[in-house]
Each structure stands twice: as structure tokens, then as C-alpha cells.
Design an enzyme around this catalytic site. Structure first.
Site, PDB file in Angstrom:
ATOM      1  CG  HIS A  20      -2.019   0.720   0.876  1.00  0.00           C
ATOM      2  ND1 HIS A  20      -3.356   0.317   1.899  1.00  0.00           N
ATOM      3  CD2 HIS A  20      -2.637   1.451   0.021  1.00  0.00           C
ATOM      4  CE1 HIS A  20      -4.256   1.142   1.469  1.00  0.00           C
ATOM      5  NE2 HIS A  20      -4.220   1.802   0.389  1.00  0.00           N
TER       6      HIS A  20
ATOM      7  CG  PHE B  14      -8.573   4.469  11.470  1.00  0.00           C
ATOM      8  CD1 PHE B  14      -8.172   3.050  11.973  1.00  0.00           C
ATOM      9  CD2 PHE B  14      -9.399   5.157  11.944  1.00  0.00           C
ATOM     10  CE1 PHE B  14      -8.796   2.645  13.295  1.00  0.00           C
ATOM     11  CE2 PHE B  14     -10.292   4.751  13.261  1.00  0.00           C
ATOM     12  CZ  PHE B  14      -9.768   3.632  13.699  1.00  0.00           C
ATOM     13  CD  GLU B  15      -4.275   0.801   5.593  1.00  0.00           C
ATOM     14  OE1 GLU B  15      -4.347  -0.068   6.732  1.00  0.00           O
ATOM     15  OE2 GLU B  15      -3.393   0.511   4.605  1.00  0.00           O
ATOM     16  CB  ALA B  16      -8.558   5.726   4.912  1.00  0.00           C
TER      17      ALA B  16
END
Lengths: 323, 273
Positions: free
Chosen positions: A104, B57-59
């Protein structure tokens, strides 16, 4: 003059040619440009090369419909509404699609390089994993890293020792280079200024990396409205080539402040499209033979109102989660 | 006011996992969480012993205080009370820069060195099943000072060799040859630590600092070390077992089911009575 960028959904899909490389706004099951995806499927696009920070329903629809030849990314699924990407899994198993795996962060840094006009990014992430296994360079194995395709770098990655601070082995990942970015946002101005509400995921980098950026918005608003508070805007007007107004255009994915993810729809899609026949049946029911308004008609007001977000909370207080 | 533990039968395996995972979190730590049970565990810690933890959170939501559980890290609920809402470039830069103390992740397969697979089952070049792919698993596991994995325990998941190393453990492959080397050696200046625990549906596992090999730390109530060793394809060290996994308290169960996950999205309620 102010309307010169405005086009229709059909025209937007026509800009994307067979064999184009594409990327999208959003994150997993949020803010995906689904209305344009459905239009691409209606128009029978083939040979697409998706380069995505992460995949989601948009990937699964395009892959299931046979529009995609190459997928470079790190993840695909429907979060808690579908464990993995059943269509991608099926086509990878059948050898019908080339998948190039990155992590990612690597994909994000590839887009950051693309957006900065740099040829690559340096990172240390994923050292020691099979992502860097030379035998698993799938585009290389397919003979596609010969420099003939301007969207495919000559190497999947390179290792280099930090020449500046002696910090040891680094991974160089190639810039993402894409023909078209298709964005789905809450607001766009008549001249193309974009205002995303909520987390902006990898939208600014995706929009900047692409040669052509198409923005599909819930609403087109006066430019001067957005320019009163420029600090709230995410993409400047000149990075955007075309704008499309398309309410509920992200359905069944969600849009911060506007509507929630339609979990039941995604569950149904995941369940029914684990076979190609199932996908074809689903596409016949929801995509072919209707336009976006026909799609919303079929969805119906009760369902759309249930998904509609509360403007104070930015999510729907009606939608029972997990359904 | 001592802790009031729930009796067997009052809680389920998911409750136990969630509470065990929550106990891995220290107050004031920066924690990076994936979707699902890890999210519930961290928010439980935030509402009990670690009120000052910083949640990423990765978002792209940084230091959020969601009142209820988000359905995924991209969810609007992540942003409630956040210090900043941004995007993935921020989240991964923060991790690579070294801010993250603890990562919470899941996986489909794990090996004795804590290498985790979330990419495919079978031969990568002709997979039996293609899974979701890496997502941020390798990134968080590369950069956090320690990582906790939460996994279903099946013999086919605790394997001698994972089908694909998606996420780096304590001994990793040095390419181009692919020989296994200690993680510290490969990561050099970027080395910060690695997998610190695997919390499975059978027990809690940790890793020996020297050898990087997994050992059994505690057995979940009702399980024996010998039984758990049988559930691994590799030779599991059971010589260091410290006892049983601490059960949930009544307060923790109340928080999980009445506050965090009332709709039972991630954690089913065990029927009472």
C-alpha cells in the site's frame, strides 16, 4: 466559457480509450466513480491497465466485465461486505489478467513520485517480503518491461544503498504514470476546482499524476463559492480537464457527508459474482440497458434515503451497520 | 475495586481475543489499526486503560476518537473528534518517519518467524485462491515498533512456509537470492522492531528476541499447550507457557457490546441465560 469543461457521463467514458491506463479517487469502498465505471462497461471497453493505490468495487466491476488486462495495486475487496475480490481472484486463477503486487505504501509513494514529476520514490517499506521476489515480477515475465509502453517502467523496483546518509538498503519504486484519473467527489467548481470533504485518501496525488483528469461530482457549484475558502479545496482548477455532474454517482460505495456505503448491495454483488455467469447476470440486471437515472430508479427512493447521511454526523444514522 | 472477571459462558472467543489484544496497548502510544477486530480492540483500550492513545487509520484520519465502531478505515465515523483528516500519504509518511509504536493487523497465514501472508494460497504464479493482497500489512509491520496479529487458529494457517511473504517477520528474505536473514540486518537504520504477539483463537504467542521464533505464551481457557502445538505445522515452543489468557472483565464486555459494537458487526454477542 465557465461551462467549457462540463461533459456528460457518456462523453466522460468515451475519453477513456481501449488500452488506456487508469486510476480512481477514493479508498476501498468509499468515493469510487461507479457511474462512469458502469458506463465504461456499457460501452464495452477492453484492455484497460489499472494502476491503483488500492482496489475496490470499481476494480471488481471492471475486472468482472472483462475490461481489464493489467492490474497494479495492493488490495482488492469490499471490506466487511465481501472478503476478497472474487472476480479478480477468478481471472488471476484462469491466467486472464496480469497482476503486479506492491504494498500500500509503495503504491502511495509511486503516486507521490508521479504527482511530483519525479521518476521514482525511495522507501524502506516491505523489505524482506515476496513483493521484491524477482521471480514474481509479472510484467517483466510477460515481456512488457522493454520500454515500449510509456506506462510500464523498465523494472518493478530497484534496490539502492542510501548514498547520502548511509541508512542502508532502500527500495526505489517507479512513479505511477497514468492516462486518465477518474475522480468522484462532493463538489467541483465550474472551472474545475475540487473540494473533497472528509479524508481525501490519495485523491490529490491521483489527480495530479494523470495526463487527463475527469471529475465527477455530486454537484457542480459556482467557482467563486469554492474560492472564498481556498484552504478547504484539494485540487486546483487547472489540474482538472473535464467535469461531470452526477448525484449518487459513487453508489454502491459511500461518500462522506452525503451517503453511506450500500452494504447490502455489495454483499449481493460479492455473493452473486463469484462465477462469471453470476457476474454477467448481475451486469444484465444493474448495468446494461439503462443509464444512471435508470439505475437510480431501480435502486429506488426508500433505499437512497436510508443511505443519506446526516449532515451533522456525516454518516447515515438510519443505516444499520453491517447489513 | 478489583477487576470483576466474566465467568466462562458469559463471553465468546471474539470477546476474549478483543480483550487480549486491547491489553497489548499502552497509554500514550501511537497505534495504527486495520479494519475489524483490531479496531474494536484499540477502541476498547482507548475507553479503558489507554485513554491517551493516538489512533491512526491508514485512509488518513489521525488521532480520531470515534464514538462507535467504523465499518472500515475509510468510514466517515473514523473522523469524529480527529486531530486531522488527511490521506494515505500522511498516514504512511508518519509510519515511515517512525511515529508508530504499535500496529494491529490480521493475516491468513503465519510462519514461525511471524512472516504473514494475505496475498494468495498456493503457488503465487498459479494460485488456488487469490486473497485481498497486501494492503498496508507490510508497511505497518515494517515501520511500527511492534505489531500484534489477530488470527483464526487453524493448522493450515500456522504453517512451515507461507505461500507468499506479504508482511515481514523476524527473519526475512534478502533479495535477489532470497536467503533468510535476521530482520535487523536487512532493515539497518529503518529497523524499529517487529511482530510482538500473535493472538489466535487458541492462545497468545510471542517471539524470542534472539532466534526470532514464535513461542506459546498463554493458552485460552480450556486449551492445553499440547493441543495448541498440534494446531501448528511448525515445531511450536511450548516450554515457556505462562498460564491462561486473562478473561474479559464485565466492564470490558459492556463496552464492547453496549458502546462499541452494538450492531454486532465484528463481535457477536454470546446469548446469556
Amino acid at each position: 466559457m465557465s461551462n467549457s469543461k462540463r461533459i456528460t457521463l457518456q462523453q466522460a467514458a468515451e475519453i477513456i480509450k481501449n488500452g488506456s491506463s487508469l486510476t480512481f479517487s477514493g479508498f476501498t469502498i468509499w468515493r469510487r466513480p461507479m457511474a462512469i465505471i458502469f458506463e465504461l462497461i456499457r460501452q464495452g471497453r477492453t484492455g484497460l491497465h489499472l494502476i491503483e493505490v488500492n482496489g475496490g468495487p470499481q476494480t471488481e466491476f471492471l475486472v468482472g466485465a472483462g475490461c481489464v488486462d493489467i492490474w497494479e495495486s495492493c488490495w482488492v475487496g469490499h471490506e466487511l461486505y465481501g472478503k476478497y475480490g472474487a472476480n479478480l481472484s477468478r481471472r488471476v486463477g484462469n491466467g486472464e489478467i496480469l497482476v503486479e503486487d506492491y504494498s500500500h505504501a509503495e503504491m502511495m509513494f509511486r503516486f507521490a513520485a508521479g504527482a511530483a514529476g519525479a521518476p521514482f520514490s525511495a522507501t524502506q517499506t516491505s523489505l524482506g517480503t515476496d513483493i521484491h521476489n524477482p521471480a514474481y515480477d509479472m510484467l517483466g515475465r510477460a515481456g512488457l518491461r522493454d520500454g515500449n509502453n510509456p506506462r510500464i517502467p523498465r523494472h518493478k523496483y530497484r534496490f539502492v544503498d542510501d548514498p547520502f546518509y548511509g541508512a542502508g538498503q532502500q527500495v526505489l519504486v517507479p512513479a505511477a504514470k497514468v492516462d486518465v484519473a477518474v475522480m468522484c467527489v462532493q463538489q467541483v467548481g465550474e472551472e474545475g476546482t475540487v473540494r473533497v470533504a472528509g479524508q481525501y485518501y490519495s485523491d490529490p496525488e491521483a489527480a495530479r499524476t494523470a495526463d487527463i483528469t475527469i471529475v465527477m461530482a455530486e454537484e457542480i457549484v459556482p467557482e467563486e463559492y469554492l474560492r472564498r475558502e481556498a484552504d478547504r479545496n484539494t485540487t486546483p482548477s487547472f489540474e482538472v480537464n473535464y467535469i461531470v455532474e452526477c448525484p449518487f454517482g459513487a453508489h454502491p460505495t459511500g461518500m462522506f457527508g452525503r451517503y453511506d456505503v450500500d452494504g447490502a448491495f455489495l454483499k449481493d454483488f460479492y455473493g452473486r459474482t463469484r462465477s462469471q455467469e453470476g457476474f454477467d447476470d448481475f451486469a444484465k440486471e444493474w448495468i446494461h440497458g439503462r443509464d444512471h437515472l435508470g439505475y437510480l430508479d431501480k435502486l429506488g427512493w426508500p433505499r437512497m434515503l436510508k443511505l443519506k447521511a446526516n449532515t451533522a454526523l456525516n454518516y447515515s444514522a438510519r443505516e444499520k451497520k453491517g447489513e | 475495586m478489583g477487576k470483576e472477571y466474566a465467568a466462562p459462558g458469559e463471553y465468546g472467543l471474539a470477546d476474549l481475543l478483543c480483550c487480549a489484544a486491547s491489553r497489548e496497548v499502552g497509554d500514550n502510544e501511537v497505534v495504527f489499526a486495520g479494519t475489524g477486530l483490531p479496531m474494536v480492540a484499540i477502541m476498547l483500550a482507548q475507553k479503558t486503560h489507554a485513554p491517551n492513545l493516538k489512533l491512526i487509520f491508514e485512509a488518513g484520519t489521525l488521532d480520531g476518537r470515534p464514538p462507535e465502531i467504523p465499518t472500515s478505515v475509510g468510514d466517515a465515523r473514523c473522523e469524529m473528534g480527529a486531530s486531522r483528516a488527511s490521506g494515505l500519504y500522511d498516514a504512511f509518511s508518519i509510519a515511515q518517519r517512525g511515529y508508530v509504536d504499535l500496529g494491529f493487523l490480521g493475516g491468513a497465514e503465519v510462519d514461525v518467524f511471524g512472516n504473514v501472508n494475505t496475498t494468495c494460497i498456493g503457488d503465487y504464479l498459479a494460485p488456488e485462491l487469490r486473497l485481498t493482497g497486501s494492503g498496508g500489512n507490510p508497511d505497518i509491520n515494517s515501520f511500527a515498533r511492534r505489531t500484534v496479529f489477530i488470527m483464526v487458529h487453524e493448522k493450515r494457517r500456522f504453517v512451515e512456509n507461507v505461500s507468499y511473504i506479504t508482511s515481514p517477520g523476524w527473519r526475512v528474505k534478502k533479495w535477489p537470492e532470497g536467503e533468510l536473514v535476521p530482520r535487523r540486518e536487512l532493515y539497518g537504520a529503518a529497523y524499529r522492531g517487529g511482530p510482538s504477539a500473535v493472538i489466535s483463537t487458541a492462545g497468545v504467542f510471542r517471539f524470542d528476541e534472539e532466534s526470532g521464533r514464535m513461542y506459546l505464551d498463554t493458552c485460552h481457557p480450556g486449551k492445553t499447550p499440547a493441543e495448541i502445538r498440534e494446531l501448528c505445522q511448525f515445531d511450536l515452543d511450548i516450554s515457556r507457557v505462562a498460564g491462561e489468557t486473562e478473561p474479559p472483565t464485565r466492564e470490558e464486555l459492556r463496552l464492547i457490546h453496549d458502546v462499541l459494537d452494538p450492531d454486532q458487526i465484528f463481535i457477536p454477542r454470546v446469548p446469556q441465560g
